[in-house]
Design a protein around this motif. Structure first.
Motif, PDB file in Angstrom:
ATOM      1  N   UNK A 173       0.836  -1.205   0.000  1.00 38.74           N
ATOM      2  CA  UNK A 173       0.000   0.000   0.000  1.00 38.74           C
ATOM      3  C   UNK A 173       0.867   1.251   0.000  1.00 38.74           C
ATOM      4  N   UNK A 174       1.962   1.211   0.743  1.00 39.73           N
ATOM      5  CA  UNK A 174       2.855   2.368   0.804  1.00 39.73           C
ATOM      6  C   UNK A 174       3.528   2.631  -0.547  1.00 39.73           C
ATOM      7  N   UNK A 175       3.826   1.572  -1.296  1.00 38.03           N
ATOM      8  CA  UNK A 175       4.384   1.746  -2.633  1.00 38.03           C
ATOM      9  C   UNK A 175       3.391   2.460  -3.537  1.00 38.03           C
ATOM     10  N   UNK A 176       2.134   2.039  -3.486  1.00 32.88           N
ATOM     11  CA  UNK A 176       1.107   2.670  -4.334  1.00 32.88           C
ATOM     12  C   UNK A 176       0.932   4.133  -3.957  1.00 32.88           C
ATOM     13  N   UNK A 177       0.927   4.418  -2.669  1.00 32.03           N
ATOM     14  CA  UNK A 177       0.805   5.807  -2.193  1.00 32.03           C
ATOM     15  C   UNK A 177       2.003   6.631  -2.670  1.00 32.03           C
ATOM     16  N   UNK A 178       3.203   6.067  -2.545  1.00 28.45           N
ATOM     17  CA  UNK A 178       4.411   6.767  -2.992  1.00 28.45           C
ATOM     18  C   UNK A 178       4.367   7.034  -4.497  1.00 28.45           C
ATOM     19  N   UNK A 179       3.952   6.034  -5.261  1.00 31.84           N
ATOM     20  CA  UNK A 179       3.876   6.200  -6.711  1.00 31.84           C
ATOM     21  C   UNK A 179       2.895   7.307  -7.076  1.00 31.84           C
ATOM     22  N   UNK A 180       1.794   7.380  -6.327  1.00 29.69           N
ATOM     23  CA  UNK A 180       0.805   8.423  -6.574  1.00 29.69           C
ATOM     24  C   UNK A 180       1.338   9.814  -6.309  1.00 29.69           C
ATOM     25  N   UNK A 181       2.257   9.916  -5.356  1.00 30.21           N
ATOM     26  CA  UNK A 181       2.856  11.216  -5.029  1.00 30.21           C
ATOM     27  C   UNK A 181       3.971  11.584  -5.998  1.00 30.21           C
ATOM     28  N   UNK A 182       4.631  10.566  -6.537  1.00 31.33           N
ATOM     29  CA  UNK A 182       5.817  10.803  -7.359  1.00 31.33           C
ATOM     30  C   UNK A 182       5.510  10.957  -8.843  1.00 31.33           C
ATOM     31  N   UNK A 183       4.379  10.410  -9.271  1.00 34.09           N
ATOM     32  CA  UNK A 183       4.050  10.449 -10.688  1.00 34.09           C
ATOM     33  C   UNK A 183       2.583  10.809 -10.854  1.00 34.09           C
ATOM     34  N   UNK A 184       2.130  10.935 -12.085  1.00 34.47           N
ATOM     35  CA  UNK A 184       0.732  11.265 -12.326  1.00 34.47           C
ATOM     36  C   UNK A 184      -0.151  10.091 -11.917  1.00 34.47           C
ATOM     37  N   UNK A 185      -1.332  10.402 -11.398  1.00 35.72           N
ATOM     38  CA  UNK A 185      -2.230   9.330 -10.952  1.00 35.72           C
ATOM     39  C   UNK A 185      -2.711   8.476 -12.117  1.00 35.72           C
ATOM     40  N   UNK A 186      -2.598   8.984 -13.348  1.00 36.64           N
ATOM     41  CA  UNK A 186      -3.018   8.196 -14.509  1.00 36.64           C
ATOM     42  C   UNK A 186      -2.223   6.901 -14.614  1.00 36.64           C
ATOM     43  N   UNK A 187      -0.962   6.941 -14.189  1.00 39.37           N
ATOM     44  CA  UNK A 187      -0.134   5.736 -14.241  1.00 39.37           C
ATOM     45  C   UNK A 187      -0.699   4.647 -13.339  1.00 39.37           C
ATOM     46  N   UNK A 188      -1.317   5.039 -12.224  1.00 42.28           N
ATOM     47  CA  UNK A 188      -1.944   4.077 -11.317  1.00 42.28           C
ATOM     48  C   UNK A 188      -3.311   3.691 -11.837  1.00 42.28           C
ATOM     49  N   UNK A 189      -4.088   4.683 -12.253  1.00 39.19           N
ATOM     50  CA  UNK A 189      -5.463   4.423 -12.688  1.00 39.19           C
ATOM     51  C   UNK A 189      -5.528   3.437 -13.848  1.00 39.19           C
ATOM     52  N   UNK A 190      -4.527   3.492 -14.716  1.00 40.52           N
ATOM     53  CA  UNK A 190      -4.519   2.618 -15.886  1.00 40.52           C
ATOM     54  C   UNK A 190      -4.473   1.143 -15.506  1.00 40.52           C
ATOM     55  N   UNK A 191      -3.971   0.854 -14.316  1.00 36.47           N
ATOM     56  CA  UNK A 191      -3.822  -0.543 -13.887  1.00 36.47           C
ATOM     57  C   UNK A 191      -4.532  -0.810 -12.558  1.00 36.47           C
ATOM     58  N   UNK A 192      -5.460   0.069 -12.193  1.00 33.01           N
ATOM     59  CA  UNK A 192      -5.995   0.017 -10.841  1.00 33.01           C
ATOM     60  C   UNK A 192      -6.780  -1.264 -10.541  1.00 33.01           C
ATOM     61  N   UNK A 193      -7.447  -1.808 -11.549  1.00 35.30           N
ATOM     62  CA  UNK A 193      -8.253  -3.013 -11.300  1.00 35.30           C
ATOM     63  C   UNK A 193      -7.406  -4.172 -10.786  1.00 35.30           C
ATOM     64  N   UNK A 194      -6.125  -4.167 -11.166  1.00 37.23           N
ATOM     65  CA  UNK A 194      -5.221  -5.225 -10.697  1.00 37.23           C
ATOM     66  C   UNK A 194      -5.096  -5.193  -9.178  1.00 37.23           C
ATOM     67  N   UNK A 195      -5.239  -4.002  -8.590  1.00 43.48           N
ATOM     68  CA  UNK A 195      -5.042  -3.825  -7.152  1.00 43.48           C
ATOM     69  C   UNK A 195      -6.291  -4.081  -6.326  1.00 43.48           C
ATOM     70  N   UNK A 196      -7.462  -4.090  -6.987  1.00 43.08           N
ATOM     71  CA  UNK A 196      -8.724  -4.083  -6.240  1.00 43.08           C
ATOM     72  C   UNK A 196      -8.900  -5.268  -5.293  1.00 43.08           C
ATOM     73  N   UNK A 197      -8.606  -6.458  -5.788  1.00 45.35           N
ATOM     74  CA  UNK A 197      -8.825  -7.651  -4.958  1.00 45.35           C
ATOM     75  C   UNK A 197      -8.062  -7.553  -3.647  1.00 45.35           C
ATOM     76  N   UNK A 198      -6.774  -7.206  -3.733  1.00 46.85           N
ATOM     77  CA  UNK A 198      -5.956  -7.119  -2.527  1.00 46.85           C
ATOM     78  C   UNK A 198      -6.419  -6.012  -1.598  1.00 46.85           C
ATOM     79  N   UNK A 199      -6.817  -4.872  -2.166  1.00 46.45           N
ATOM     80  CA  UNK A 199      -7.280  -3.757  -1.337  1.00 46.45           C
ATOM     81  C   UNK A 199      -8.575  -4.103  -0.616  1.00 46.45           C
TER      82      UNK A 199
END
Length: 267
Positions: A173-199
């Protein structure tokens, strides 16, 4: 007399050779001695530069092999050495080296059952991956680099989110939060469904920190009606955990997650 840039290589040549030896105990001994005895905390400028040169030219590449060594202690020492090397170089590591290291780290948690069998080492893998993030996702990074690294890291983090070890869950979770702060959120949103199950799983976890980080990640990326509904469920789970008996709350939160999954699968 050896030039300053070669003194450390010559001094530790025996240990450096040992990390590529076919004997497991020899490899383990060489890695352990390098981790313990290299002058990581030196304040001498020439010695620090010699250490950087040694790490770059003769140590880094063999460590990429011992990172997947069949001997757990070798993998542990390799992770320790690579963590120190990353801190030593900071922004001076080239993209190819970062990409290669990140790829191997991701491969250790990007499948089930996890290729890395030790939960403590999986945590170290996630920690090192998080350490790499500021050096990968920065203001001057090329869009193609951000895209390729996001496509590599996010699926691996998505797999590791369901790890039974709470520290791994939190680290992901901390990696995802860090990535969101360091880069555009579009980079996360494009692959967000991959994260849903674990979240979703982590939102109903018995550990408060695991739940709160899952909720924080969810709140950062409200990208659709379905995802907004998920976010509301996460907050509901958190409320239940905070005010009701923990065993009953786990049941309720799991029920909420199951309802969400049914709705999500219909979209």
């Amino acid at each position: 007399m050896a030039s300053p840039s070669n003194e450390i290589t010559l001094k530790f040549q025996r240990e450096i050779n040992r990390i590529s030896d076919s004997d497991r105990n020899t490899r383990k001994s060489g890695l352990k001695k390098l981790l313990e005895n290299l002058p990581w905390n030196t304040t001498n400028t020439e010695e620090a530069e010699a250490l950087r040169l040694t790490c770059k030219e003769v140590i880094f590449e063999p460590l990429l092999t011992t990172l997947v060594d069949p001997v757990e202690k070798c993998r542990e020492c390799s992770l320790g050495l690579l963590t120190k090397i990353v801190h030593l170089f900071r922004t001076d590591l080239d993209f190819q080296s970062l990409s290669t290291l990140a790829s191997i780290l991701c491969s250790r948690v990007n499948d089930t059952p996890f290729p890395e069998t030790s939960e403590e080492l999986r945590f170290q893998v996630i920690q090192l991956l998080r350490t790499l993030c500021p050096f990968i996702f920065h203001e001057t990074a090329l869009p193609t680099e951000v895209k390729s690294m996001s496509e590599m890291i996010i699926p691996a983090v998505g797999k590791a989110l369901v790890d039974l070890f709470p520290d791994v869950k939190k680290g992901c979770s901390e990696i995802i939060i860090d990535m969101g702060k360091l880069t555009t959120t579009d980079a996360i949103r494009a692959h967000y469904k991959i994260l849903l199950k674990g979240l979703i799983v982590n939102a109903s976890h018995q550990h408060y920190k695991v739940r709160s980080l899952a909720i924080k990640v969810s709140a950062m990326y409200p990208i659709s009606t379905v995802v907004q509904f998920r976010s509301a469920l996460f907050f509901c789970c958190s409320f239940i955990h905070s005010f009701i008996d923990v065993y009953f709350s786990c049941y309720c939160a799991s029920l909420c997650s199951a309802v969400y999954m049914c709705i999500y699968n219909r979209h």
